[in-house]
Design an enzyme around this catalytic site. Structure first.
Site, PDB file in Angstrom:
ATOM      1  N   HIS A  73      45.238   3.615  63.019  1.00  0.00           N
ATOM      2  CA  HIS A  73      46.316   3.537  62.035  1.00  0.00           C
ATOM      3  C   HIS A  73      47.540   2.905  62.684  1.00  0.00           C
ATOM      4  O   HIS A  73      47.837   3.169  63.843  1.00  0.00           O
ATOM      5  CB  HIS A  73      46.659   4.948  61.532  1.00  0.00           C
ATOM      6  CG  HIS A  73      47.487   4.976  60.280  1.00  0.00           C
ATOM      7  ND1 HIS A  73      48.765   4.478  60.219  1.00  0.00           N
ATOM      8  CD2 HIS A  73      47.208   5.442  59.030  1.00  0.00           C
ATOM      9  CE1 HIS A  73      49.242   4.635  58.999  1.00  0.00           C
ATOM     10  NE2 HIS A  73      48.317   5.216  58.255  1.00  0.00           N
ATOM     11  N   ASP A  90      38.910   1.181  54.640  1.00  0.00           N
ATOM     12  CA  ASP A  90      39.709   1.624  53.494  1.00  0.00           C
ATOM     13  C   ASP A  90      40.700   0.577  52.998  1.00  0.00           C
ATOM     14  O   ASP A  90      40.895   0.424  51.797  1.00  0.00           O
ATOM     15  CB  ASP A  90      40.416   2.952  53.803  1.00  0.00           C
ATOM     16  CG  ASP A  90      41.387   2.876  54.980  1.00  0.00           C
ATOM     17  OD1 ASP A  90      41.440   1.832  55.659  1.00  0.00           O
ATOM     18  OD2 ASP A  90      42.097   3.871  55.217  1.00  0.00           O
ATOM     19  N   HIS A  91      41.323  -0.171  53.910  1.00  0.00           N
ATOM     20  CA  HIS A  91      42.293  -1.197  53.514  1.00  0.00           C
ATOM     21  C   HIS A  91      42.582  -2.068  54.725  1.00  0.00           C
ATOM     22  O   HIS A  91      42.055  -1.832  55.812  1.00  0.00           O
ATOM     23  CB  HIS A  91      43.587  -0.566  52.976  1.00  0.00           C
ATOM     24  CG  HIS A  91      44.229   0.410  53.926  1.00  0.00           C
ATOM     25  ND1 HIS A  91      44.955   0.017  55.034  1.00  0.00           N
ATOM     26  CD2 HIS A  91      44.245   1.769  53.943  1.00  0.00           C
ATOM     27  CE1 HIS A  91      45.394   1.075  55.680  1.00  0.00           C
ATOM     28  NE2 HIS A  91      44.972   2.159  55.056  1.00  0.00           N
ATOM     29  N   GLU A 140      39.696   3.890  58.957  1.00  0.00           N
ATOM     30  CA  GLU A 140      41.108   3.562  58.794  1.00  0.00           C
ATOM     31  C   GLU A 140      41.421   2.125  59.209  1.00  0.00           C
ATOM     32  O   GLU A 140      41.079   1.695  60.312  1.00  0.00           O
ATOM     33  CB  GLU A 140      41.955   4.546  59.620  1.00  0.00           C
ATOM     34  CG  GLU A 140      43.438   4.242  59.641  1.00  0.00           C
ATOM     35  CD  GLU A 140      44.065   4.322  58.257  1.00  0.00           C
ATOM     36  OE1 GLU A 140      44.879   3.437  57.947  1.00  0.00           O
ATOM     37  OE2 GLU A 140      43.738   5.260  57.502  1.00  0.00           O
ATOM     38  N   THR A 163      45.127   4.250  51.725  1.00  0.00           N
ATOM     39  CA  THR A 163      43.932   5.082  51.932  1.00  0.00           C
ATOM     40  C   THR A 163      43.618   5.928  50.706  1.00  0.00           C
ATOM     41  O   THR A 163      42.456   6.065  50.310  1.00  0.00           O
ATOM     42  CB  THR A 163      44.101   5.993  53.159  1.00  0.00           C
ATOM     43  OG1 THR A 163      44.314   5.195  54.325  1.00  0.00           O
ATOM     44  CG2 THR A 163      42.860   6.854  53.378  1.00  0.00           C
TER      45      THR A 163
END
Length: 638
Positions: free
Chosen positions: A410, A469-470, A253, A295
């Site tokens: 996150h 993921d990003h 994440e 995500t």
């Protein structure tokens, strides 16, 4: 005495003026809209006017108190649109689109994130509304009940149209073919206004909704030809190197590459990963390619080797499509597939999309023991998540294809004190400050997970894929990021910050002969790379990625916003940069050579999704096979 037209509309004009100034203030303080010259600044200043004149002008068809009530109601509605975009922009660095508004099932899980994104100064957005209410109640001069005439209304809306076309003409002169650049939302907002952008977005939504109904199998021909022409041979030496092994994908994440092999106050931020990549295939030039789906977009890209959409999340807009995802492909080789994620199954519409991808099982929050003690931020802590996931994985039929999606790192990067293994950073960005401890915690959780796989006997016969993921830190925090990295975050550097870790670990192979692969690539290349290692031939599959381990792989990747990267150049925000120096190039031929490829790949991928074209693919292959057999029979007969 007959009132003049201006006295009739004085309340409306005040409302328009206040909203106009408020919108411009929001542009300048809440959105990072790049302005290059005075013409662009003037366009930015006037662009809200035509919409505001129109929406408030509709009050001319009302009489008495209803006119002022309508104006106040519209002020509230437009203010809400501004606030919603401000809050969304603070984290996503993007503007709301209609598909995003359909993601209502996500809202209940946003909780602390939305609370963190709201600021006390947001209350200033209500000042003009309070003024209007006071004028409406207290000042009789603004309570005109005399209706406007047809001629007055006609003259007014003719003026509105002239303002709109003046704005559009000026914008087209400054940025030709403006309305064809639907992927560049900042450009659209800068030129036609935030409000007109939302109207334009609605038109796009209607157009794209019709694409599926109009699509047929012939729509696939151009796409097949492009994919075939651009496919590169996989690395034959490594074909099948991990044949028959379990696949364990770990979605990290919000993890960006800048934390790898980096220290904070003399301490490593990712000590485990730093060691793990020395026993693995480490791809250090890979970029995330996610859009508004974050995500979920990364999951879509990795499983399908297609690009996400420029507007909204594919998981919401096209969950009912037919796909040729990795779980479906691997099923033909005896693989069982599962996703493990301690969140609600409806978040990002995962329960429906995983069915479309062909997953056999989805272990959601109901499969985990989640308590207040073992949770933080968005849910189950990573250490607990990996511990419980390991127990679930032991019972999966083998070989299996699995994805584990972490949560602790996150936004807003909350962490309990007992889990903090590294100090926070010291800058003016609380977001960046808190980011490092959650990354460090995630790294420690990964270390324990790998140890657990060894204890459970799953390690030796698996291929482990770790990928970011990003982004976690948006460009809103560039000042603090520049402080940490010791350099100015230019548009070129902003693209470099979109790099994410990609590590492929094959016990018995990569630990004996690790490699650092510097080929430029994206998440779209993960599936072809993995399939080659598993010995799965994907020549018949429609995919835009290529094997990152292949010597023939082109050093090229395109991001969802249209930026692209090669081994020589970086293109972003309409400028071409030298990849080595990061300096803008006066001669842009090197970028022009790849510009068409970047646009075409995004466009063709969008066509597949909006038209649900893969529903025709199996039948088209059968038809082509029948034609080949028929031709062979005719050749033999002759």
């Amino acid at each position: 005495m007959r009132k003049t037209f201006f006295s009739k509309i004085s309340f409306m004009l005040i409302a328009i003026l206040l909203m106009w100034l408020k919108t411009y203030a929001v542009y300048k303080t809440s959105f990072h809209i790049k302005i290059d010259n005075l013409t662009q600044e003037f366009i930015l200043f006037i662009n809200p006017l035509s919409f505001l004149l129109l929406i408030f002008g509709l009050s001319l068809f009302l009489k008495g108190k209803n006119r002022n009530r309508y104006i106040i109601a519209m002020s509230c509605l437009v203010t809400f649109v501004l606030l919603a975009n401000m809050v969304f922009y603070r984290f996503y660095n993007d503007f709301l689109t209609i598909p995003v508004l359909f993601q209502t099932s996500n809202m209940g899980d946003l909780g602390s994130s939305i609370g963190t994104l709201l600021e006390p100064t947001d209350l200033l957005l209500a000042v003009d509304i309070a003024v209007l209410i006071w004028l409406h109640i207290r000042q009789k001069a603004f309570q005109s009940d005399i209706p406007s005439t047809k001629n007055e209304r006609a003259a007014y809306f003719l003026f509105v149209a002239s303002v709109y076309f003046f704005n559009l003409g000026l914008s087209e002169a400054e940025r030709p073919q403006l309305l064809t650049r639907s992927f560049d939302r900042e450009m659209l907002v800068k030129n036609i206004s935030l409000f007109n952008f939302h109207i334009y977005d609605g038109v796009l939504q209607s157009k794209q909704s019709a694409q599926r109904a109009l699509a047929d199998s012939n729509s696939l021909t151009e796409i097949e030809n492009y994919v075939t022409a651009n496919a590169k041979d996989a690395n034959k030496r490594l074909f099948g190197a991990a044949k028959g092994r379990n696949v364990i994908l770990v979605s990290l994440e919000s993890t960006q590459s800048f934390v790898i092999n980096e220290k904070l106050n003399g301490e490593e931020i990712t000590p485990f990963l730093n060691d793990f990549i020395k026993q693995s295939y480490n791809f250090n030039n890979v970029y995330h390619q996610t859009g508004q789906g974050k995500t979920s977009d990364s999951e879509f890209i990795v499983d399908n080797s297609l690009y996400p959409l420029g507007r909204g999340a594919v998981f919401f807009t096209n969950a009912g499509n037919q796909y040729m995802a990795a779980p479906e492909i691997l099923k033909n080789s005896g693989y069982y597939s599962a996703v493990l994620h301690a969140n609600n199954k409806s978040f990002w519409n995962r329960d429906l999309m995983y069915d479309s991808f062909g997953y056999d099982s989805f272990f959601d929050i109901n499969s985990y023991d989640v308590t207040d003690e073992n949770s933080v931020g968005w849910g189950l802590k990573d250490k607990e998540f990996f511990e419980q996931s390991s127990e679930l994985m032991k019972n999966l039929p083998q070989p299996f294809y699995s994805r584990l999606i972490t949560l602790t790192n996150h936004f807003p990067f909350d962490l309990d004190e007992e889990d903090q293994l590294i100090d926070e950073y010291d800058s003016n960005s609380q977001t960046l400050n808190k980011y490092f401890p959650t990354v460090r915690y995630q790294d420690e959780a990964l270390k324990r997970f790998i140890e657990k796989l060894k204890e459970d006997g799953l390690y030796d016969n698996s291929v482990i894929v770790l990928y970011g993921d990003h982004y976690g830190i948006s460009e809103n925090h560039n000042e603090a990021m520049g402080q940490f990295l010791g350099k100015e975050i230019t548009p070129f550097e902003e693209v470099q910050l979109q790099k994410v870790p990609l590590v492929i670990h094959i016990p018995g192979i990569t630990d004996k002969k690790p490699q650092t692969i510097e080929t430029v690539g994206g998440q779209i290349d993960i599936r072809p790379t993995l399939m080659n290692l598993l010995g799965i031939d994907t020549k018949d599959q429609i995919q835009f990625g290529n094997d990152l381990l292949s010597d023939e792989k082109l050093d090229f990747t395109v991001l969802r916003d249209g930026s692209f990267i090669t081994d020589q150049v970086v293109y972003t925000d309409g400028a071409c940069y030298d990849k080595e120096t990061g300096k803008p190039l006066e001669e842009t031929k090197q970028c022009e050579a790849f510009a068409d490829k970047a646009k075409q790949e995004l466009s063709l991928s969008d066509e597949i999704i909006y038209g649900d074209l893969l529903r025709f693919y199996d039948q088209k292959r059968l038809d082509n096979s029948s034609k080949r057999k028929e031709k062979q029979m005719l050749d033999q007969a002759s």
